[in-house]
Motif scaffolding. Sequence first.
Motif, PDB file in Angstrom:
ATOM      1  N   ILE A   1      -5.534   4.347  -2.183  1.00 42.67           N
ATOM      2  CA  ILE A   1      -6.437   5.409  -1.738  1.00 42.67           C
ATOM      3  C   ILE A   1      -7.541   4.746  -0.925  1.00 42.67           C
ATOM      4  N   ASP A   2      -7.610   5.064   0.361  1.00 40.99           N
ATOM      5  CA  ASP A   2      -8.613   4.486   1.256  1.00 40.99           C
ATOM      6  C   ASP A   2      -9.629   5.552   1.651  1.00 40.99           C
ATOM      7  N   TYR A   3     -10.856   5.394   1.180  1.00 39.53           N
ATOM      8  CA  TYR A   3     -11.959   6.237   1.647  1.00 39.53           C
ATOM      9  C   TYR A   3     -12.482   5.629   2.948  1.00 39.53           C
ATOM     10  N   GLU A   4     -12.552   6.475   3.980  1.00 44.87           N
ATOM     11  CA  GLU A   4     -12.947   5.968   5.296  1.00 44.87           C
ATOM     12  C   GLU A   4     -14.316   6.466   5.732  1.00 44.87           C
ATOM     13  N   LYS A   5     -14.695   7.666   5.300  1.00 46.14           N
ATOM     14  CA  LYS A   5     -15.999   8.253   5.660  1.00 46.14           C
ATOM     15  C   LYS A   5     -16.566   8.973   4.445  1.00 46.14           C
ATOM     16  N   PRO A   6     -17.868   8.936   4.216  1.00 53.06           N
ATOM     17  CA  PRO A   6     -18.881   8.132   4.929  1.00 53.06           C
ATOM     18  C   PRO A   6     -18.928   6.686   4.445  1.00 53.06           C
ATOM     19  N   ASP A   7     -18.371   6.415   3.254  1.00 58.65           N
ATOM     20  CA  ASP A   7     -18.358   5.056   2.719  1.00 58.65           C
ATOM     21  C   ASP A   7     -16.943   4.492   2.782  1.00 58.65           C
ATOM     22  N   VAL A   8     -16.842   3.186   2.962  1.00 58.61           N
ATOM     23  CA  VAL A   8     -15.542   2.525   3.034  1.00 58.61           C
ATOM     24  C   VAL A   8     -15.233   1.907   1.674  1.00 58.61           C
ATOM     25  N   GLN A   9     -14.218   2.453   1.005  1.00 62.15           N
ATOM     26  CA  GLN A   9     -13.802   1.978  -0.311  1.00 62.15           C
ATOM     27  C   GLN A   9     -12.281   2.051  -0.411  1.00 62.15           C
ATOM     28  N   THR A  10     -11.704   1.182  -1.220  1.00 65.17           N
ATOM     29  CA  THR A  10     -10.257   1.184  -1.436  1.00 65.17           C
ATOM     30  C   THR A  10      -9.976   1.111  -2.928  1.00 65.17           C
ATOM     31  N   LEU A  11      -9.080   1.983  -3.396  1.00 67.05           N
ATOM     32  CA  LEU A  11      -8.561   1.931  -4.755  1.00 67.05           C
ATOM     33  C   LEU A  11      -7.072   1.654  -4.640  1.00 67.05           C
ATOM     34  N   LEU A  12      -6.614   0.586  -5.265  1.00 68.19           N
ATOM     35  CA  LEU A  12      -5.220   0.186  -5.090  1.00 68.19           C
ATOM     36  C   LEU A  12      -4.621  -0.251  -6.419  1.00 68.19           C
ATOM     37  N   GLY A  13      -3.417   0.217  -6.680  1.00 67.32           N
ATOM     38  CA  GLY A  13      -2.648  -0.234  -7.830  1.00 67.32           C
ATOM     39  C   GLY A  13      -1.380  -0.897  -7.342  1.00 67.32           C
ATOM     40  N   ASP A  14      -1.186  -2.157  -7.697  1.00 62.07           N
ATOM     41  CA  ASP A  14      -0.011  -2.891  -7.227  1.00 62.07           C
ATOM     42  C   ASP A  14       1.109  -2.923  -8.264  1.00 62.07           C
ATOM     43  N   GLY A  15       0.937  -2.156  -9.348  1.00 65.14           N
ATOM     44  CA  GLY A  15       1.924  -2.130 -10.415  1.00 65.14           C
ATOM     45  C   GLY A  15       1.511  -2.953 -11.609  1.00 65.14           C
ATOM     46  N   ARG A  16       0.559  -3.826 -11.399  1.00 64.15           N
ATOM     47  CA  ARG A  16       0.085  -4.698 -12.483  1.00 64.15           C
ATOM     48  C   ARG A  16      -1.430  -4.641 -12.618  1.00 64.15           C
ATOM     49  N   GLN A  17      -2.108  -4.705 -11.470  1.00 65.27           N
ATOM     50  CA  GLN A  17      -3.566  -4.684 -11.484  1.00 65.27           C
ATOM     51  C   GLN A  17      -4.105  -3.536 -10.644  1.00 65.27           C
ATOM     52  N   PHE A  18      -5.296  -3.089 -11.000  1.00 67.81           N
ATOM     53  CA  PHE A  18      -6.017  -2.065 -10.263  1.00 67.81           C
ATOM     54  C   PHE A  18      -7.170  -2.747  -9.532  1.00 67.81           C
ATOM     55  N   TRP A  19      -7.262  -2.490  -8.233  1.00 65.48           N
ATOM     56  CA  TRP A  19      -8.282  -3.102  -7.400  1.00 65.48           C
ATOM     57  C   TRP A  19      -9.215  -2.021  -6.857  1.00 65.48           C
ATOM     58  N   PHE A  20     -10.512  -2.291  -6.929  1.00 72.27           N
ATOM     59  CA  PHE A  20     -11.496  -1.396  -6.330  1.00 72.27           C
ATOM     60  C   PHE A  20     -12.358  -2.215  -5.386  1.00 72.27           C
ATOM     61  N   VAL A  21     -12.306  -1.889  -4.112  1.00 72.25           N
ATOM     62  CA  VAL A  21     -13.038  -2.630  -3.084  1.00 72.25           C
ATOM     63  C   VAL A  21     -14.158  -1.757  -2.532  1.00 72.25           C
ATOM     64  N   ASP A  22     -15.382  -2.249  -2.607  1.00 74.45           N
ATOM     65  CA  ASP A  22     -16.549  -1.535  -2.074  1.00 74.45           C
ATOM     66  C   ASP A  22     -17.110  -2.354  -0.922  1.00 74.45           C
ATOM     67  N   ALA A  23     -16.944  -1.843   0.292  1.00 75.44           N
ATOM     68  CA  ALA A  23     -17.361  -2.604   1.479  1.00 75.44           C
ATOM     69  C   ALA A  23     -18.872  -2.736   1.562  1.00 75.44           C
ATOM     70  N   ASP A  24     -19.607  -1.695   1.164  1.00 70.10           N
ATOM     71  CA  ASP A  24     -21.070  -1.765   1.243  1.00 70.10           C
ATOM     72  C   ASP A  24     -21.626  -2.843   0.317  1.00 70.10           C
ATOM     73  N   LEU A  25     -21.097  -2.923  -0.889  1.00 69.42           N
ATOM     74  CA  LEU A  25     -21.576  -3.910  -1.861  1.00 69.42           C
ATOM     75  C   LEU A  25     -20.890  -5.260  -1.698  1.00 69.42           C
ATOM     76  N   GLN A  26     -19.836  -5.285  -0.890  1.00 68.42           N
ATOM     77  CA  GLN A  26     -19.020  -6.493  -0.723  1.00 68.42           C
ATOM     78  C   GLN A  26     -18.562  -7.022  -2.088  1.00 68.42           C
ATOM     79  N   GLN A  27     -17.984  -6.112  -2.859  1.00 73.61           N
ATOM     80  CA  GLN A  27     -17.499  -6.438  -4.192  1.00 73.61           C
ATOM     81  C   GLN A  27     -16.063  -5.960  -4.366  1.00 73.61           C
TER      82      GLN A  27
END
Length: 224
Positions: free
Chosen positions: A82-108
């Motif tokens: 799930i890629d949020y593009e506006k107004p904030d850039v964030q990604t939620l991703l499940g690769d089958g084993r781990q869940f990743w949350f990427v916050d571009a504003d916080l660089q985390q």
Amino acid sequence: MGWARLSSRSVWRMVCGLLWGVCLASARADGLQSLQDFLQYSRSGQATFVQKVTAPARAGQAPRVKVSSGRLAYQRPERFRIDYEKPDVQTLLGDGRQFWFVDADLQQVTVRDQKSVLSSAPVALILTATQLDALRASFDLKNLPDADGMFWVEISPKSTEGTLRQLRVGLKGQGTQARVAVLEFADGFGQTSRLELSAFESPAVLPSQTFELKPPAGYQVLRP
């Protein structure tokens, strides 16, 4: 006396007509059937979305509303993005084993076990499940009245420990054409969200790297 005038052929046609009507009524799709069709037949897909999140009103103020947009993709049984593009850039991703949350504003980048977050991530839950029975292990499911040209299902967690309080799924079509059109959910903080999907494509040809993620250079990686 009216019946006496009917021939045996006419009576048989009448009986067949009644039986056909009963069969049509019993075959009528409802929300749970449409959801089962979506889980079973839509093995991969992608769509664009618009999400409206409404936060509880503060004293003397109107409820706060935030509108976001982006894209999502999935490949059952375990992978989603799930890629949020506006107004904030964030990604939620499940690769089958781990869940990743990427916050571009916080660089985390926050990394967790995927199974531990699905019960509180309603969109990911619907994109990764394959059968209603799998949902019933942790949720109560029931049909809601049809509305706005859609079938509706209510999904409520059996446990109150997570943040998800209720999920309503609006679906269109049935069989191999069943698609999720709307997801509405409420959380334990009093927030309500409505996510509307469009440009739905299923099945979808998705490159393998769609569900791969490497932390960008310079980002802090958290593993709570």
